[in-house]
Write an enzyme that holds these catalytic residues in place. Structure first.
Site, PDB file in Angstrom:
ATOM      1  N   HIS A   1       3.543  -8.601  34.364  1.00  0.00           N
ATOM      2  CA  HIS A   1       2.831  -9.867  34.592  1.00  0.00           C
ATOM      3  C   HIS A   1       2.752 -10.212  36.069  1.00  0.00           C
ATOM      4  O   HIS A   1       1.789 -10.813  36.524  1.00  0.00           O
ATOM      5  CB  HIS A   1       3.496 -10.991  33.792  1.00  0.00           C
TER       6      HIS A   1
ATOM      7  N   GLU B   1      -1.854  -7.194  19.558  1.00  0.00           N
ATOM      8  CA  GLU B   1      -1.003  -6.536  20.552  1.00  0.00           C
ATOM      9  C   GLU B   1       0.315  -6.064  19.959  1.00  0.00           C
ATOM     10  O   GLU B   1       1.212  -5.645  20.684  1.00  0.00           O
ATOM     11  CB  GLU B   1      -0.796  -7.429  21.784  1.00  0.00           C
TER      12      GLU B   1
ATOM     13  N   ASP C   1       0.222  -5.152  25.974  1.00  0.00           N
ATOM     14  CA  ASP C   1       1.350  -5.247  25.052  1.00  0.00           C
ATOM     15  C   ASP C   1       1.235  -4.251  23.910  1.00  0.00           C
ATOM     16  O   ASP C   1       2.247  -3.737  23.443  1.00  0.00           O
ATOM     17  CB  ASP C   1       1.464  -6.670  24.493  1.00  0.00           C
TER      18      ASP C   1
ATOM     19  N   CYS D   1      -8.949  -7.404  26.137  1.00  0.00           N
ATOM     20  CA  CYS D   1      -8.657  -8.216  27.326  1.00  0.00           C
ATOM     21  C   CYS D   1      -7.447  -7.704  28.097  1.00  0.00           C
ATOM     22  O   CYS D   1      -7.035  -8.311  29.073  1.00  0.00           O
ATOM     23  CB  CYS D   1      -8.482  -9.678  26.955  1.00  0.00           C
TER      24      CYS D   1
HETATM   25  C1  PEP Z   1      -2.150  -7.930  26.898  1.00  0.00           C
HETATM   26  O1  PEP Z   1      -1.012  -7.870  26.421  1.00  0.00           O
HETATM   27  O2  PEP Z   1      -2.912  -6.949  26.983  1.00  0.00           O
HETATM   28  C2  PEP Z   1      -2.652  -9.204  27.430  1.00  0.00           C
HETATM   29  C3  PEP Z   1      -3.893  -9.331  27.833  1.00  0.00           C
HETATM   30  O3  PEP Z   1      -1.776 -10.235  27.521  1.00  0.00           O
HETATM   31  P1  PEP Z   1      -0.673 -10.370  28.673  1.00  0.00           P
HETATM   32  O4  PEP Z   1      -0.938  -9.293  29.685  1.00  0.00           O
HETATM   33  O5  PEP Z   1      -0.808 -11.733  29.243  1.00  0.00           O
HETATM   34  O6  PEP Z   1       0.586 -10.167  27.914  1.00  0.00           O
HETATM   35 MG    MG Z   2       0.014  -9.675  25.940  1.00  0.00          MG
END
Ligand code: PEP
Ligand code: MG
Length: 620
Positions: A198, A440, A464, A511
């Site tokens: 993150h 995810e 994830d 995403c």
């Molecule tokens: C993901 O897990 O791909 C996602 C878009 O969410 P984050 O990266 O915020 O966990």
């Molecule tokens: Mg995620």
């Protein structure tokens, strides 16, 4: 060819987490190392030294009590870990032993305390129970706090910096990153982390070049040394010689030129040559990103990560604050839709208050929707704010980390109750607001046909999904090379999810970071994805590539790829496809990619479209 070393330039290899090239002075942020002065003392100093120690412990006590008092009401029950720290401060093994060592060994307090800590560590090492053994970290934490007070080491004060610096740290939490970004920072460099941690994602949103996962940056770099940070290749050069400086200044200029070229594709639709059209949207975390998102041609916000307003602060945001922020995004993005994801705290993103809830395995712990369902008042406040914002434009709600149908049912109950409350209060909102879930977790892939009947859309969070399906910690640099988007298991999951969505008549978006990586776009297009949502920076280049491609060819590529049983075969076949169909965009002829694949499989395509001379590794 680089001439023999002319000075002590050292190049460290890490993972390029956020693109760009910068040159500047290093600033080493070292929370962890406290210098321990070691000094024999005179008899007459013993009392003074003991008093110093006792005062430092009581100051540490006050600090911890203060922290406990700042924990918001909802999370008071998680304050146990701090209470344990209070007890540890006065634990006989540390407290009394230190006092005894000061008088018996006639040594200064810092040194005595360090010896006491070593004693505790040795004791804990012998304990069989892993959980108890790991509690030694808590002892270390409280001892370091006292050491800091004894040595009077000041906390970092960035306001004293005269010029912007490159921040070098062992690790930065997302909260640290947000905090630091307000300071005079040029780039981030860390020992820990991977491209999908993150913190890396945040640096991209904040627009700072970043190299993570260097393992030994903090032990190799000194504050004040000149650094080159190449967020494209993942190189960090310490004390560059003239040749390297010249090379990287050219690369910096080329990168700027490349950005200027590619940005021209921003306002064109994402449509293949044979007429397959999908939506390209942006992932955001900050309001400040909106103008960038619009200028880069996003057709909406596909993922509004809402955690930032909860991070790096002591108290939780109130409904009005959330509502005003959401309304601003929604209004500014109008007529395009905004997909607001509910709080995804936990894992590597911790609220300062929630972090007190100690979990041995936070990625599998009280994260995202699980936390929201448990702390329902926190969840309902956010739902109210989102629903209120829906009166000002096209809003969709996205729920993270859903693993089964029951969670959706519970989420819907909260949503219905919140709607009812607002109706009673006469507050306007979109009664038919679309809801979606992030796919995810592997269980939700296998239940995709069931879950698709419950919601209006899916959004595949590949970051994830890869982490949970391959059992690879997405933030851990030691396993970053195993984090494999092209694993046949991962590709089948993405494929299956898109198919299940389409069979149920709903849309499937992607995403995760895979959506914005040029290397993977033919796969996602070939699978018929309805929407890709990515960092706005990546939108023009994905549009450009899309406009050069043919969906039929991408679909047949996918059919072939799904037949392979190893990521290596898939990668080889895909690279052949990319090189044949986009010879100008993907050039691996210089032996570039194997080197990068070794460090980080997701790394290769970042430089797509840049001049080939710029792609050459500097060591060639
Ligand atoms: C993901 O897990 O791909 C996602 C878009 O969410 P984050 O990266 O915020 O966990
Ligand atoms: Mg995620």
């Amino acid at each position: 060819m680089i001439p023999e070393k002319e000075c002590d330039s050292i190049t460290l290899k890490g993972i390029g987490a956020s693109p760009g090239v910068v040159i500047g002075p290093a600033f080493l942020l070292d929370y962890h190392k406290v210098k321990i002065p070691k000094r024999q003392i005179e008899e007459v100093e013993i009392d003074h030294e003991k008093r110093r120690f006792i005062n430092a412990v009581s100051e540490a006590e006050n600090q911890i009590k203060q922290l406990i008092s700042e924990i918001p009401k909802e999370f008071r029950k998680h304050s146990g870990i701090f209470k344990a720290h209070l007890l540890m401060l006065k634990d006989r093994m540390v407290y009394e032993r230190t006092l005894r060592l000061i008088s018996e060994e006639k040594i200064n307090a810092e040194w005595a305390l360090n010896i006491a800590l070593d004693y505790v560590k040795a004791l804990f090492e012998q304990v069989k129970d892993q959980y108890i053994r790991e509690r030694v970290g808590d002892f270390e934490y409280v001892v370091r706090r006292v050491q800091k007070l004894l040595s009077g080491s000041p906390s970092v004060d960035f306001s004293q910096l005269e010029k912007p610096v490159i921040l070098v740290a062992h690790d930065l939490s997302p909260a640290d990153t947000v905090q630091m970004a307000k300071e005079k920072i040029l780039a981030f460099v860390t020992d820990m982390g991977s491209r999908t941690s993150h913190t890396a994602i945040l640096s991209r949103s904040l627009g700072f070049p970043a190299v993570v996962g260097l393992e030994n940056a903090t032990s190799s770099i000194l504050s004040g040394e000149t650094l080159i940070v190449d967020g494209l290749s993942g190189d960090v050069v310490i004390n560059p010689n003239d040749y390297l400086l010249k090379h990287y200044i050219e690369k910096q200029e080329d990168y700027i030129q490349y950005r200027l070229d590619v940005i021209q594709y921003s306002n064109l639709p994402a449509e293949t040559q044979d007429g397959f059209r999908f939506k390209i949207k942006a992932n955001i975390e900050f309001l400040e990103e909106i103008s960038f998102v619009i200028s880069h041609g996003a057709e909406g916000i596909g993922l509004y990560r809402t955690e930032v307003m909860y991070l790096a602060r002591k108290e939780l945001p109130i409904e009005e604050e959330l509502f005003l922020a959401y309304r601003e995004v929604v209004e500014r993005m109008s007529p395009f839709p905004t997909t607001i994801r509910t709080l995804d705290i936990g894992g590597d993103k911790l609220l300062s208050s929630v972090s007190q809830c100690h979990e041995t395995n936070p990625a599998l712990g009280l994260r995202a929707i699980r936390l929201c369902l448990k702390e329902s008042s926190l969840f309902r406040i956010q739902l109210r704010a989102i629903l209120r914002a829906s009166a000002y434009g096209d809003v969709r709600i996205l729920f993270p980390l859903v693993s089964g149908r029951l969670e959706i049912i519970q989420v819907k109950e909260h949503l219905e109750k919140t709607k009812y409350e607002l109706q009673k209060e006469g507050v306007a909102f979109d009664e038919d607001i679309d809801i979606g879930i992030m796919i995810e977790v592997p269980s939700s892939v296998f239940l995709a046909d069931v879950l698709a009947k419950e919601v209006d859309f899916f959004s595949i969070g590949t970051n994830d999904l890869i982490q949970y399906s391959l059992a690879i910690d997405r933030g851990n640099e030691y396993v970053a090379h195993l984090y494999e988007p092209l694993h046949p298991g991962v590709l089948r999951m993405v494929h299956r999810t898109i198919e299940a969505a389409h069979e149920a008549g709903i849309e499937a978006a992607v995403c995760g970071e895979m959506a914005g990586e040029p290397m993977y776009f033919p796969i996602l297009i070939g699978m018929g994805v309805d929407e890709l949502s990515m960092n706005a920076l990546d939108i023009p280049k994905i549009k450009r590539l899309t406009r050069m491609s043919n969906q039929d060819r991408c679909s047949s590529l996918v059919r072939d790829l799904l037949e392979f049983s190893t990521a290596q075969e898939i990668r080889g076949y895909l690279l052949d496809f990319l090189t044949a169909d986009f010879p100008e965009e993907f050039d691996y002829s210089q032996g570039l990619y194997p080197d990068f694949v070794g460090r980080d499989a997701m790394h290769v395509p970042l430089m797509t479209g840049m001049k080939k001379s710029v792609l050459k590794p500097v060591t060639e």
